[in-house]
Scaffold this motif. Structure first.
Motif, PDB file in Angstrom:
ATOM      1  N   THR A 530     -35.264  27.786 -74.930  1.00 47.79           N
ATOM      2  CA  THR A 530     -35.414  27.978 -73.435  1.00 47.79           C
ATOM      3  C   THR A 530     -36.997  27.925 -73.050  1.00 47.79           C
ATOM      4  O   THR A 530     -38.087  27.796 -73.822  1.00 47.79           O
ATOM      5  CB  THR A 530     -34.779  29.481 -72.871  1.00 47.79           C
ATOM      6  N   ALA A 531     -37.048  28.260 -71.903  1.00 48.27           N
ATOM      7  CA  ALA A 531     -38.608  27.921 -71.055  1.00 48.27           C
ATOM      8  C   ALA A 531     -39.325  29.072 -71.809  1.00 48.27           C
ATOM      9  O   ALA A 531     -40.540  28.779 -71.657  1.00 48.27           O
ATOM     10  CB  ALA A 531     -38.413  28.085 -69.839  1.00 48.27           C
ATOM     11  N   SER A 532     -39.092  30.265 -72.237  1.00 51.49           N
ATOM     12  CA  SER A 532     -39.830  31.321 -72.806  1.00 51.49           C
ATOM     13  C   SER A 532     -40.345  30.961 -74.504  1.00 51.49           C
ATOM     14  O   SER A 532     -40.848  32.014 -74.869  1.00 51.49           O
ATOM     15  CB  SER A 532     -38.880  32.732 -72.571  1.00 51.49           C
ATOM     16  N   GLY A 533     -39.491  30.008 -75.063  1.00 46.15           N
ATOM     17  CA  GLY A 533     -39.906  29.726 -76.265  1.00 46.15           C
ATOM     18  C   GLY A 533     -39.112  30.496 -77.117  1.00 46.15           C
ATOM     19  O   GLY A 533     -38.098  31.070 -76.630  1.00 46.15           O
ATOM     20  N   PHE A 534     -39.556  31.065 -78.349  1.00 42.21           N
ATOM     21  CA  PHE A 534     -38.753  31.804 -79.137  1.00 42.21           C
ATOM     22  C   PHE A 534     -39.880  32.782 -80.224  1.00 42.21           C
ATOM     23  O   PHE A 534     -40.838  32.035 -80.626  1.00 42.21           O
ATOM     24  CB  PHE A 534     -38.015  31.101 -80.056  1.00 42.21           C
ATOM     25  N   SER A 535     -39.470  33.817 -80.616  1.00 46.29           N
ATOM     26  CA  SER A 535     -40.303  34.495 -81.570  1.00 46.29           C
ATOM     27  C   SER A 535     -39.387  35.481 -82.190  1.00 46.29           C
ATOM     28  O   SER A 535     -38.290  35.788 -81.872  1.00 46.29           O
ATOM     29  CB  SER A 535     -41.510  35.339 -80.700  1.00 46.29           C
ATOM     30  N   ASP A 536     -39.823  35.838 -83.591  1.00 47.25           N
ATOM     31  CA  ASP A 536     -38.994  36.250 -84.600  1.00 47.25           C
ATOM     32  C   ASP A 536     -40.152  37.401 -85.439  1.00 47.25           C
ATOM     33  O   ASP A 536     -41.206  36.851 -85.837  1.00 47.25           O
ATOM     34  CB  ASP A 536     -38.340  35.532 -85.422  1.00 47.25           C
ATOM     35  N   ASP A 559     -43.162  27.411 -80.070  1.00 47.60           N
ATOM     36  CA  ASP A 559     -43.887  27.355 -78.727  1.00 47.60           C
ATOM     37  C   ASP A 559     -42.911  26.275 -77.972  1.00 47.60           C
ATOM     38  O   ASP A 559     -42.387  25.271 -78.445  1.00 47.60           O
ATOM     39  CB  ASP A 559     -45.242  26.991 -78.762  1.00 47.60           C
ATOM     40  N   ILE A 560     -43.146  26.252 -76.628  1.00 46.51           N
ATOM     41  CA  ILE A 560     -42.475  25.158 -75.525  1.00 46.51           C
ATOM     42  C   ILE A 560     -43.820  24.148 -75.155  1.00 46.51           C
ATOM     43  O   ILE A 560     -44.489  24.634 -74.421  1.00 46.51           O
ATOM     44  CB  ILE A 560     -41.796  25.728 -74.428  1.00 46.51           C
TER      45      ILE A 560
END
Length: 718
Positions: A530-536, A559-560
């Motif tokens: 999504t527009a916010s990217g992703f983190s784990d 990242d996006i």
């Protein structure tokens, strides 16, 4: 009715009125049988008064009688306040007054007198004692603004009220000689809220503040001797270890805390918690000798279960009662080759006599190597059997020994400690403690994470793999892998090679189970960007010691590499021949910073408006201006068919000729009527009609390399 051994007969009920509360006991009619006074309510529950219940001497009472002048009572107490050996009653009302009813000795009372405490609001709990050593009963009352002391004159009258020391709190009162100086002291328990300025950060704090009496009716500044977070704290007092020193007993949530007084009124030794195991938390606590052994026992009211819990005091009344505790919970697991095991043994001298020749002995098993022993007093010696000579210990007091040991082989060992003194200890149940030590080979858990792409576009699907491994040399049991993800709704296809996983908002939790040395497991899932990217944020734990915890956590981010294009307006209305504008914003997602080229196009009926974008190229997180011009669009008139235009064109001259030759009955030509008709027909005959708006669509395209986004604006030309 008590049986004298801490047990009781079946309850005997007597009528007392509606919602009876706050009873006080005395012989009000001089028949050597105990009577009761208590507060009750009327049938509506809105008015409180005081009932007198004369005792029959067998545990039952006569029909309750309402006392005069008792309407609105908020508290009460009984005592002989005028020295005539007849029980009197003092009530606190709801308006800051004391109501005095002097007893006649036959169960009746003299007319009431009123004492103003100089405050507003109800008068709370009352306590009675001789606070100025003149052999006349005095009062302490809790009111708004803190407790006040009211000294008695011995004739049923009282002096002006004076606030107790520096107190500004109101709460529950206990009275006694806490410091052993034969002067009455007051303990105030109150609850208040501590806030940091934000309601969500407020905590409830229960405090017990002691005011030592000076013996003249005044008190020293308060000293906080109890401070516990939480409101459900009950307090009672008594000499629980038979050393002639006042002690405190606290109850909270089914756990008892005994604090042995050191005799100065403000110092108390906290003993290990006592677990009552009640089904519900008590609502009230008091102490009394229920079995005639000279030791105060505990009485706790359980309103939830309509029961009274009795806890008998089994403390020894002679000798030195020693206690021993450890600060580690058995069993304790340690790693072979890891840090040494340290634990603190605490010795309590609980009285009633002082202890001398106190010795703490640690019988160390063969699998544990002695490293050191550090006592708070005395000395320690030995290796396999460590003997700590702690010397004399006054009561109540405590001493500690910090032990450090090292496991040498894998296995389970019992470390046993005992304490003894020269004096006899009639309570040996708490003189020893053992801790099971489980020495194991350590595990070395490690995790790593990778993604099929480190960046992507909105809507891209990226596969993430998380690998867990155990480098040994020991196995890892109960392995738990936890992923704290930025948005769990982006996840799909969650699978794990061992155990099972559950997905909850913001988290993936995997119960992997046991991993032998050299064995690993893999977690896999798919992320829709999504527009916010992703983190784990990922971590792994197990029941086994891990000598290298630095590799038990890792982070992953996707990242996006994209941008967005937005227009400040979704539609515009422009007058013919004018122009309109709209602000365009290009926003870079994550770290996108490539230049973006902007262009525009207009679709709709010809001729179309013209559009321009300025600037036509910009970097993300900047704006451009879209300008739409309608200067090239002429007026749009309603269109007629050719035959309609021909008919109107022919009709116009005919109408003019008809007007020329038209004559009314009087012979006059109707020039005025003809002129009006011509003016009405002329615009239509020339092909004119009503104006209508035209609709167009402007499409703006933003491009950066192969990335392209567009937005549309609806344009209406009037």
């Amino acid at each position: 009715m008590g049986n004298g051994d801490g047990t009781f007969q079946s309850a005997k009920d007597s009528a007392a009125g509606t919602s009876p509360a706050t009873p006080a006991v005395a012989d009000f009619n001089g028949d050597n049988k105990l009577d009761l006074i208590l507060m009750a309510q009327d049938s509506s529950g809105t008015q409180t008064f005081v009932n007198l219940l004369l005792g029959n001497g067998d545990g039952t009472f006569q029909t309750p009688v309402k006392l005069d002048a008792s309407d609105g009572a908020a508290s009460l107490v009984a005592g002989d306040f005028n020295g005539d050996n007849k029980a009197d009653v003092i009530m606190g009302d709801g308006n800051g007054n004391l109501i005095v009813l002097l007893g006649n000795g036959d169960g009746t009372f003299q007319p009431a007198s009123t004492i103003s405490l100089g405050v507003t609001g109800p008068v709370g709990p009352l306590v009675v004692s001789d606070f100025n050593a003149d052999s006349k009963l005095d009062l302490v009352a809790t009111v708004s603004g803190g407790p006040v002391v009211v000294l008695g004159n011995g004739d049923g009258s009282f002096q002006s009220p004076v606030h107790v020391a520096d107190s500004s709190r109101s709460g529950f009162l206990l009275v006694g000689d806490f410091d052993g100086d034969n002067k009455g002291d007051v303990l105030l328990k109150f609850t208040h809220r501590l806030c940091s300025g934000f309601p969500q950060f407020c905590i409830t704090f229960t405090s017990g503040t002691l005011y030592l009496g000076n013996g003249d009716g005044t008190f020293q500044p308060g000293t906080q001797i109890v401070g516990i977070i939480g409101a459900s704290l009950l307090i009672t007092t008594g000499d629980f270890n038979a050393d002639n020193k006042f002690d405190l007993f606290l109850e909270r949530g089914g756990i008892g805390l005994l604090r042995l007084g050191e005799g100065d009124g403000i110092s108390f030794l906290l003993l290990p918690p006592i677990l009552f195991g009640f089904a519900s938390s008590p609502s009230f606590i008091t102490s009394s000798d229920l079995n005639g052994d000279g030791l105060p026992d505990l009485v706790l009211a359980d309103g939830t279960n309509n029961a009274i819990n009795v806890v008998l005091n089994t403390s020894p009344k002679s000798g030195a009662d020693l206690g021993l505790t450890m600060d580690v919970q058995s069993p304790v697991t340690v790693a072979l080759g890891g840090d040494d095991l340290t634990y603190t043994a605490t010795v309590f001298s609980e009285g009633p006599q002082n202890a001398s020749g106190v010795t703490l002995t640690d019988h160390l098993p063969s699998g544990l190597k002695f490293i050191s022993a550090q006592p708070s007093q005395g000395t320690c010696s030995g290796t396999s059997t460590i003997t700590c000579n702690l010397g004399a210990m006054t009561e109540p007091s405590s001493a500690t020994v910090l032990f450090t040991v090292r496991p040498t082989v894998v296995g389970t060992f019992s470390d046993d400690l005992q304490v003894a003194a020269t004096q006899a200890d009639l309570n040996s149940k708490n003189n020893s403690v053992s801790v099971m030590v489980n020495a194991v080979l350590p595990a070395d858990l490690a995790i790593s994470a990778s993604a099929s792409a480190n960046s992507g576009l909105i809507g891209d699907k990226v596969t993430v793999n998380v690998n867990v491994s155990n480098g040994g040399p020991g196995q890892a049991t109960n392995v738990v892998l936890t992923n704290f993800v930025s948005d769990s709704t982006q996840l799909s296809g969650v699978t794990v090679s061992a155990g099972s996983c559950t997905v909850t908002p913001g988290q993936i939790s995997c119960q992997i189970g046991t991993l032998a040395s050299g064995v690993g497991a893999t977690l896999s899932y798919v992320v829709t960007l999504t527009a916010s990217g992703f983190s784990d944020s990922i971590g792994v734990t197990s029941d086994q010691p891990d000598l290298n915890p630095d590799n038990n956590n890792t982070n992953l981010a996707i990242d996006i590499s994209d941008f967005t294009l937005t227009a400040a307006a979704a539609s515009l209305t422009i007058q013919r021949g004018k122009q309109g504008t709209a602000v365009l914003t290009v926003t870079g997602l994550d770290n996108f910073s490539d230049p973006v080229t902007l262009s525009c196009a207009v679709t709709g009926p010809a001729p179309t408006p013209t559009c321009t974008v300025s600037p036509s190229s910009l970097t993300p997180n900047n704006t451009a201006m879209l300008t739409i011009s309608t200067a090239n669009i002429s007026a749009n008139l309603s269109t007629f068919h050719y035959w309609q235009k021909l008919l109107l064109a022919v009709w116009l001259p005919l109408g003019i000729l008809g007007c020329i030759f038209a004559v009314d009955k009087s012979g006059r030509r109707t020039w005025l009527i003809c002129l009006v008709a011509m003016l009405a027909i002329l615009p239509t005959a020339c092909g004119g009609g009503r104006k209508t708006p035209q609709n167009y669509t402007v499409t703006v395209v933003a491009a950066a390399g192969t990335l392209q986004h567009s937005t549309t604006i609806a344009v209406t030309v009037q």
